[in-house]
Design an enzyme around this catalytic site. Structure first.
Site, PDB file in Angstrom:
ATOM      1  N   LEU A 158      -2.273  -2.185  -1.871  1.00 48.47           N
ATOM      2  CA  LEU A 158      -3.433  -2.444  -1.006  1.00 48.47           C
ATOM      3  C   LEU A 158      -4.721  -2.544  -1.816  1.00 48.47           C
ATOM      4  O   LEU A 158      -5.551  -3.428  -1.575  1.00 48.47           O
ATOM      5  CB  LEU A 158      -3.558  -1.317   0.036  1.00 48.47           C
ATOM      6  N   TYR A 178       6.317  13.474   2.652  1.00 45.45           N
ATOM      7  CA  TYR A 178       5.262  12.460   2.549  1.00 45.45           C
ATOM      8  C   TYR A 178       4.410  12.456   3.830  1.00 45.45           C
ATOM      9  O   TYR A 178       3.177  12.521   3.775  1.00 45.45           O
ATOM     10  CB  TYR A 178       5.886  11.081   2.310  1.00 45.45           C
TER      11      TYR A 178
HETATM   12  N1  LIG Z   1       3.195   1.145   1.117  1.00 44.93           N
HETATM   13  C1  LIG Z   1       3.353   1.343   2.439  1.00 44.93           C
HETATM   14  O1  LIG Z   1       4.292   0.827   3.070  1.00 44.93           O
HETATM   15  C2  LIG Z   1       2.375   2.224   3.178  1.00 44.93           C
HETATM   16  C3  LIG Z   1       2.576   2.452   4.552  1.00 44.93           C
HETATM   17  C4  LIG Z   1       1.659   3.246   5.242  1.00 44.93           C
HETATM   18  C5  LIG Z   1       0.579   3.794   4.586  1.00 44.93           C
HETATM   19  N2  LIG Z   1       0.411   3.582   3.247  1.00 44.93           N
HETATM   20  C6  LIG Z   1      -0.750   4.176   2.581  1.00 44.93           C
HETATM   21  O2  LIG Z   1      -1.565   3.096   2.121  1.00 44.93           O
HETATM   22  C7  LIG Z   1      -2.238   3.489   0.925  1.00 44.93           C
HETATM   23  C8  LIG Z   1      -2.017   2.439  -0.149  1.00 44.93           C
HETATM   24  O3  LIG Z   1      -0.613   2.361  -0.403  1.00 44.93           O
HETATM   25  P1  LIG Z   1      -0.033   1.408  -1.540  1.00 44.93           P
HETATM   26  O4  LIG Z   1       1.327   1.016  -1.129  1.00 44.93           O
HETATM   27  O5  LIG Z   1      -1.052   0.375  -1.883  1.00 44.93           O
HETATM   28  O6  LIG Z   1       0.084   2.443  -2.758  1.00 44.93           O
HETATM   29  P2  LIG Z   1       0.623   2.170  -4.234  1.00 44.93           P
HETATM   30  O7  LIG Z   1       0.888   0.738  -4.461  1.00 44.93           O
HETATM   31  O8  LIG Z   1       1.708   3.167  -4.490  1.00 44.93           O
HETATM   32  O9  LIG Z   1      -0.655   2.559  -5.124  1.00 44.93           O
HETATM   33  C9  LIG Z   1      -1.072   3.889  -5.196  1.00 44.93           C
HETATM   34  C10 LIG Z   1      -2.426   3.918  -5.853  1.00 44.93           C
HETATM   35  O10 LIG Z   1      -2.836   5.286  -5.919  1.00 44.93           O
HETATM   36  C11 LIG Z   1      -3.205   5.592  -7.250  1.00 44.93           C
HETATM   37  N3  LIG Z   1      -2.934   7.008  -7.498  1.00 44.93           N
HETATM   38  C12 LIG Z   1      -1.757   7.669  -7.418  1.00 44.93           C
HETATM   39  N4  LIG Z   1      -1.930   8.958  -7.730  1.00 44.93           N
HETATM   40  C13 LIG Z   1      -3.247   9.114  -8.010  1.00 44.93           C
HETATM   41  C14 LIG Z   1      -4.051  10.210  -8.427  1.00 44.93           C
HETATM   42  N5  LIG Z   1      -3.535  11.433  -8.597  1.00 44.93           N
HETATM   43  N6  LIG Z   1      -5.373  10.014  -8.642  1.00 44.93           N
HETATM   44  C15 LIG Z   1      -5.917   8.779  -8.483  1.00 44.93           C
HETATM   45  N7  LIG Z   1      -5.225   7.701  -8.096  1.00 44.93           N
HETATM   46  C16 LIG Z   1      -3.895   7.876  -7.862  1.00 44.93           C
HETATM   47  C17 LIG Z   1      -2.359   4.664  -8.119  1.00 44.93           C
HETATM   48  O11 LIG Z   1      -2.951   4.542  -9.409  1.00 44.93           O
HETATM   49  P3  LIG Z   1      -2.017   4.165 -10.713  1.00 44.93           P
HETATM   50  O12 LIG Z   1      -1.671   2.726 -10.568  1.00 44.93           O
HETATM   51  O13 LIG Z   1      -2.912   4.435 -11.869  1.00 44.93           O
HETATM   52  O14 LIG Z   1      -0.818   5.078 -10.631  1.00 44.93           O
HETATM   53  C18 LIG Z   1      -2.434   3.389  -7.299  1.00 44.93           C
HETATM   54  O15 LIG Z   1      -3.654   2.721  -7.538  1.00 44.93           O
HETATM   55  C19 LIG Z   1      -1.725   4.876   0.582  1.00 44.93           C
HETATM   56  O16 LIG Z   1      -2.629   5.837   1.071  1.00 44.93           O
HETATM   57  C20 LIG Z   1      -0.431   4.996   1.356  1.00 44.93           C
HETATM   58  O17 LIG Z   1      -0.138   6.341   1.680  1.00 44.93           O
HETATM   59  C21 LIG Z   1       1.275   2.806   2.533  1.00 44.93           C
END
Ligand SMILES: NC(=O)c1ccc[n+]([C@@H]2O[C@H](COP(=O)([O-])OP(=O)(O)OC[C@H]3O[C@@H](n4cnc5c(N)ncnc54)[C@H](OP(=O)(O)O)[C@@H]3O)[C@@H](O)[C@H]2O)c1
Length: 285
Positions: free
Chosen positions: A9, A121
């Site tokens: 995202l 989670y």
């Molecule tokens: N994916 C889904 O289907 C889904 C569904 C519902 C809600 N969400 C929510 O939507 C949001 C975005 O999801 P996404 O799929 O885009 O996530 P993602 O691709 O897994 O990316 C996670 C991001 O968080 C960063 N991160 C992880 N641990 C961190 C820490 N300790 N400190 C600072 N940054 C950290 C990562 O940085 P690095 O790259 O440096 O590791 C990366 O930029 C999240 O809040 C997730 O819970 C996702």
């Protein structure tokens, strides 16, 4: 300020944000949200009008084996960001998840339905929501689901790879939810920020389907010949329990005058974008 800017995202948020505004994007190496002093440091330095908190530990099965990391990132990290935001007067939009619900309903989840997370989670995201609301009552908590996009690992990408190599693929047909193109979600978030949104919002692409229906459409639209066969969740045991039904109601988005495209159109747009990326045609000239 976009925290989680290297994620699925976050990449779209950085790309889609209006050129007229200055955007700071950070990944985990720039700032670890588990460390309050690091968070304070960047927030005090940049004093952003808004912080979009898309950073999270998103490995749903990994959270079951590493609950400490899940809580440290998704709960304590969220609290750290809210604390730093309050200290400088920044507004906060936190991305949460359909996994805060138990999946027992058969009608779309409204924003005020009771939460009852069934996985580590889901619990960590629910705690994050609660912590943020306590510290910053005017924050915006946005729940979304089933994200896909070109910036990372996602379901359509997995299906396309499997369908290329296998004449038949089995996909569960007893979990229903709302696929969400991360680009459409980024655009909705930008609109919410323009409207100074606060409170809880559900934001997904319109319509809903099962994973089997989603996979069938991915294969059909891609012109692949693999046969998609429906199966059930019990045939694919996973460490984390998945909600059987996690359709999020669009009512909270509608009352703010925002509409997101249907998931079929969103999927078409994603497949087009994937093709463009493959052939490396620049998207923004
Ligand atoms: N994916 C889904 O289907 C889904 C569904 C519902 C809600 N969400 C929510 O939507 C949001 C975005 O999801 P996404 O799929 O885009 O996530 P993602 O691709 O897994 O990316 C996670 C991001 O968080 C960063 N991160 C992880 N641990 C961190 C820490 N300790 N400190 C600072 N940054 C950290 C990562 O940085 P690095 O790259 O440096 O590791 C990366 O930029 C999240 O809040 C997730 O819970 C996702």
């Amino acid at each position: 300020m976009i925290l989680g800017a290297s994620g699925l995202l976050g990449k779209y948020l950085v790309r889609e944000w209006p050129f007229s505004e200055q955007v700071f994007g950070f990944n985990s190496r720039d700032v670890d949200i588990r460390d309050i002093e690091q968070v304070r440091g960047v927030v005090r330095e940049h004093r952003p009008g808004w912080i979009i908190l898309a950073a999270a530990y998103t490995d749903v099965d990994g959270c079951e084996t590493n609950p400490q990391l899940a809580m440290d990132t998704n709960f304590h990290g969220a609290v750290n960001v809210a604390t730093a935001a309050r200290e400088v007067g920044s507004r906060l939009l936190f991305i949460s998840s359909d996994y805060v619900f138990d999946g027992c309903k058969t009608l779309p989840y409204e924003i005020d339905n009771p939460i009852n997370p069934q996985s580590v989670y889901g619990k960590s995201k629910a705690e994050g929501e609660c912590g943020i609301r306590t510290i910053l009552p005017d924050s915006c908590i946005l729940r979304t689901s089933w994200l896909f996009g070109t910036g990372g690992k996602c379901f359509p990408d997995t299906i396309l790879k499997l369908a290329k190599d296998h004449p038949q693929i089995s996909v569960v047909n007893d979990q229903r939810g709302c696929p969400t193109y991360a680009r459409d979600l980024a655009r909705a978030i930008i609109q919410l920020r323009e409207k100074n949104a606060e409170g809880t919002v559900h934001a997904t692409n319109a319509g809903n389907c099962t994973w089997f229906e989603f996979a069938s459409e991915i294969v059909r639209l891609s012109g692949l010949s693999s046969e998609v066969v429906p199966t059930t969740t019990d045939k694919f045991p996973r460490p984390a329990k998945r909600p059987r039904y996690s359709v999020l109601s669009a009512a909270s988005l509608k009352i703010r005058g925002i509409a997101m495209p249907g998931w079929h159109n969103a999927l078409r747009a994603y497949l087009d974008e994937r093709l463009i990326e493959k052939h490396q045609v620049p998207q923004r000239l």
